[in-house]
Scaffold this active site. Structure first.
Site, PDB file in Angstrom:
ATOM      1  N   CYS A 117       0.856  -1.193   0.000  1.00  0.00           N
ATOM      2  CA  CYS A 117       0.000   0.000   0.000  1.00  0.00           C
ATOM      3  C   CYS A 117       0.893   1.244   0.000  1.00  0.00           C
ATOM      4  O   CYS A 117       1.839   1.332   0.798  1.00  0.00           O
ATOM      5  CB  CYS A 117      -0.891  -0.007   1.241  1.00  0.00           C
ATOM      6  SG  CYS A 117      -1.825   1.522   1.400  1.00  0.00           S
ATOM      7  N   HIS A 145       3.890  -7.672  13.675  1.00  0.00           N
ATOM      8  CA  HIS A 145       2.965  -7.409  12.566  1.00  0.00           C
ATOM      9  C   HIS A 145       3.792  -7.233  11.291  1.00  0.00           C
ATOM     10  O   HIS A 145       4.863  -6.620  11.308  1.00  0.00           O
ATOM     11  CB  HIS A 145       2.145  -6.142  12.859  1.00  0.00           C
ATOM     12  CG  HIS A 145       1.056  -5.911  11.849  1.00  0.00           C
ATOM     13  ND1 HIS A 145       1.292  -5.332  10.624  1.00  0.00           N
ATOM     14  CD2 HIS A 145      -0.262  -6.217  11.875  1.00  0.00           C
ATOM     15  CE1 HIS A 145       0.157  -5.277   9.943  1.00  0.00           C
ATOM     16  NE2 HIS A 145      -0.806  -5.816  10.681  1.00  0.00           N
ATOM     17  N   GLU A 147       3.623  -5.352   8.785  1.00  0.00           N
ATOM     18  CA  GLU A 147       3.999  -3.978   8.422  1.00  0.00           C
ATOM     19  C   GLU A 147       5.168  -3.485   9.281  1.00  0.00           C
ATOM     20  O   GLU A 147       6.093  -2.838   8.777  1.00  0.00           O
ATOM     21  CB  GLU A 147       2.781  -3.065   8.603  1.00  0.00           C
ATOM     22  CG  GLU A 147       3.090  -1.634   8.189  1.00  0.00           C
ATOM     23  CD  GLU A 147       1.952  -0.670   8.506  1.00  0.00           C
ATOM     24  OE1 GLU A 147       0.777  -1.069   8.433  1.00  0.00           O
ATOM     25  OE2 GLU A 147       2.258   0.487   8.835  1.00  0.00           O
TER      26      GLU A 147
HETATM   27  S1  SF4 Z   1      -5.525  -0.057   5.969  1.00  0.00           S
HETATM   28 FE1  SF4 Z   1      -3.479  -0.564   5.248  1.00  0.00          FE
HETATM   29  S2  SF4 Z   1      -3.804  -1.119   3.114  1.00  0.00           S
HETATM   30 FE2  SF4 Z   1      -5.612   0.031   3.762  1.00  0.00          FE
HETATM   31  S3  SF4 Z   1      -5.197   2.167   3.163  1.00  0.00           S
HETATM   32 FE3  SF4 Z   1      -4.578   1.865   5.311  1.00  0.00          FE
HETATM   33  S4  SF4 Z   1      -2.398   1.410   5.145  1.00  0.00           S
HETATM   34 FE4  SF4 Z   1      -3.268   1.054   3.138  1.00  0.00          FE
END
Ligand code: SF4
Length: 333
Positions: A117, A145, A147
């Site tokens: 993302c 996690h 991320e």
């Molecule tokens: S929840 Fe995660 S994937 Fe969705 S917009 Fe936010 S950062 Fe991006």
């Protein structure tokens, strides 16, 4: 004796009180965010362009239904690059990866497709910039996690993980150390603010990212639960247990004093939860598909004659384009 002199035995009058029909408030925004939509579109397209198997590093998004659907279409989810045959197509999930994973895939001559993302990439870039300028970076997030693992990998010697306000008391840096903080994108806004306030109190000169890191989708879904749960006795959050942003929604509702359950679908519901409940708030984490939301609404209609009222607290119109490697491949196809 006339008939009127005899007491006439009448059946007792029973006043049936119809069970109050359940009201369901359907929160909006809910469900898929732009990052999840983009990651799912990437994997769908990669499977069509290259054919199965397409390998995916970790779950494409943290949702059981999405993962099961892609398994059936020929995606193979791996936890290590060693599991991917040399020369295969490999997709990086929405949560991002560390540079080590990128290097391992290059060494294996994998055709990588990066579905990270862009809002996660933004945090990576902030961490890289601070590290290059000699800062120690405090990453506010949850250990393990995907991320957080990916972001820490960008500058492992410069980043320290902070999970709770109490962690801050244990921090010690040599005098003159330049400090900055960044956060995971899917945290509870309130929890993150508590940690940030304590950080600023302890280290007044700490640098902050130019724009906050908790993403728009996380903030909007939390705001909807904050506002709408005031009208409900029970909150259902659609999402998987390993979805951070879904977990935060259920936590938020509980902090507001509501009973709240994080469920993958109608199969997880227990009728006893709804005893005496008149109003239920239904929402979904950023990785939960709308199909499961609709299945839960059908369950509530069927079992409790529920009526559904949509409640939107704001519009969301965010779209992320496909990564360059897929745009190029589509143009050639
Ligand atoms: S929840 Fe995660 S994937 Fe969705 S917009 Fe936010 S950062 Fe991006």
């Amino acid at each position: 004796m006339s008939a009127t002199e005899y007491p006439i035995c009448q059946p007792p009058t029973v006043h049936y009180v119809p069970a109050a029909a359940m009201k369901v408030l359907l929160a909006s925004p809910r469900g898929f965010c732009a990052g999840v939509n983009m990651a799912i579109e990437c994997l769908d397209l990669a499977l069509r362009l290259y054919g199965p198997p397409v390998y995916v590093y970790h779950e494409i998004v943290h949702n059981k239904h999405v993962v099961d659907e892609f398994l059936a279409k020929g995606a193979v989810f791996v936890n290590s690059i060693d599991e991917v045959p040399v020369g295969s197509h490999l997709l990086y999930s929405a949560h991002g990866i560390s540079p080590t994973v990128r290097a391992e895939s290059a060494a294996r001559e994998l055709h990588a497709i990066d579905a990270t993302c862009p809002l996660v990439t933004k945090v990576h870039l902030e961490a890289i910039r601070y590290a290059e300028r000699g800062y120690k970076i405090l990453l506010i997030g949850h250990e393990g996690h995907d991320e957080v693992v990916g972001t820490m990998g960008e500058a492992p010697d410069a980043i320290v993980l902070v999970q709770t306000p109490e962690d801050i008391d244990a921090l010690a840096f040599p005098p003159g150390t330049k400090l900055a903080y960044v956060t995971q994108t899917t945290l509870s806004v309130d929890d993150a603010n508590r940690i940030i306030s304590r950080l600023k109190a302890r280290f007044p000169a700490i640098a902050a990212p130019p724009k906050e890191d908790i993403c728009y989708a996380t903030q909007n879904r939390q705001e909807a639960v904050n506002i709408l749960s005031q009208e409900a006795e029970l909150v259902l959050v659609l999402g998987s247990q390993n979805s951070s942003n879904s977990q935060r929604l259920a936590e938020l509702a509980r902090q507001a004093g509501r009973a709240a359950y994080l469920v993958d679908g109608p199969g997880d519901l227990d009728e006893s939860w709804f005893d005496g409940v008149e109003t239920v708030l239904v929402t979904a984490g950023a990785s939960a598909p709308e199909t499961v939301v609709q299945q839960v609404l059908d369950y509530l209609r069927e079992h409790f004659a529920a009526t559904v009222e949509s409640r939107s607290i704001r519009d969301e119109e965010v779209y992320f384009p496909l990564p360059r490697e897929l745009r190029r491949a589509t143009a050639k196809a």
